[in-house]
Design a protein around this motif. Structure first.
Motif, PDB file in Angstrom:
ATOM      1  N   GLN A  29     -32.564  28.185   5.699  1.00 44.66           N
ATOM      2  CA  GLN A  29     -32.599  29.329   6.373  1.00 44.66           C
ATOM      3  C   GLN A  29     -33.243  30.528   6.050  1.00 44.66           C
ATOM      4  N   ARG A  73     -34.853  20.922   9.001  1.00 43.51           N
ATOM      5  CA  ARG A  73     -33.658  20.955   9.564  1.00 43.51           C
ATOM      6  C   ARG A  73     -32.482  21.035   8.278  1.00 43.51           C
ATOM      7  N   GLY A  95     -37.134  17.500   7.564  1.00 48.76           N
ATOM      8  CA  GLY A  95     -38.031  17.804   8.564  1.00 48.76           C
ATOM      9  C   GLY A  95     -39.072  16.488   8.587  1.00 48.76           C
TER      10      GLY A  95
END
Length: 161
Positions: A29, A73, A95
């Motif tokens: 993130q 992800r 990913g």
């Protein structure tokens, strides 16, 4: 947090056996990027790496981690090891491999230069896709035993626009 790495093929450089090795698992993130940079910077300084080389390695860590945030992800795992004057950096995320060259929906100045910076600072770089995700890695010189400053771009590999 202890993290085990997935098995990789022999064509992928493995981290050296070294007491100076660390792993960090974090959520992929944008809000975690500051802590990723601080972790790498603090670790390299603790290992006694010179400030200029430390800055270069932290930039490489940040660029590889940013790609994991943008294209991965879930979580990402960062590995940092020091051996024989070289910093070995790797980021593993869940990913799929993407084609580099920037995104079509943004201005060219906003995306696509991170891997170019990594290639300019690193002695070698690469990536690997497996069923478990994507692994991007780079090796950066952190000692002054070679010609030029540690972590400094080598003019023959830096492209001018």
């Amino acid at each position: 947090m202890l993290v085990t790495a997935p098995a990789v093929s022999r064509s992928i450089p493995r981290f050296p056996a070294s007491p100076q090795r660390a792993l960090l698992a974090v959520a992929a993130q944008p809000a975690r990027m500051r802590s990723v940079r601080r972790w790498a910077d603090g670790l390299l300084r603790h290992w006694g790496i010179a400030a200029s080389a430390c800055d270069s390695v932290v930039l490489v860590v940040a660029e590889l981690a940013t790609n994991a945030v943008l294209h991965g992800r879930g979580d990402m795992t960062l590995s940092l090891a020091l051996s024989r004057g070289l910093a070995h950096v790797a980021v593993v995320d869940s990913g799929a491999m993407t084609v580099s060259g920037g995104r079509a929906d943004t201005a060219p100045d906003e995306h696509g230069r991170g891997l170019e910076l990594v290639r300019a600072l690193a002695l070698s770089t690469g990536h690997h896709q497996s069923a478990l995700g994507r692994r991007a890695w780079a090796v950066v010189r952190v000692d002054d035993s070679s010609d030029g400053a540690a972590g400094a771009p080598r003019p023959s590999r830096v492209r001018r626009r």
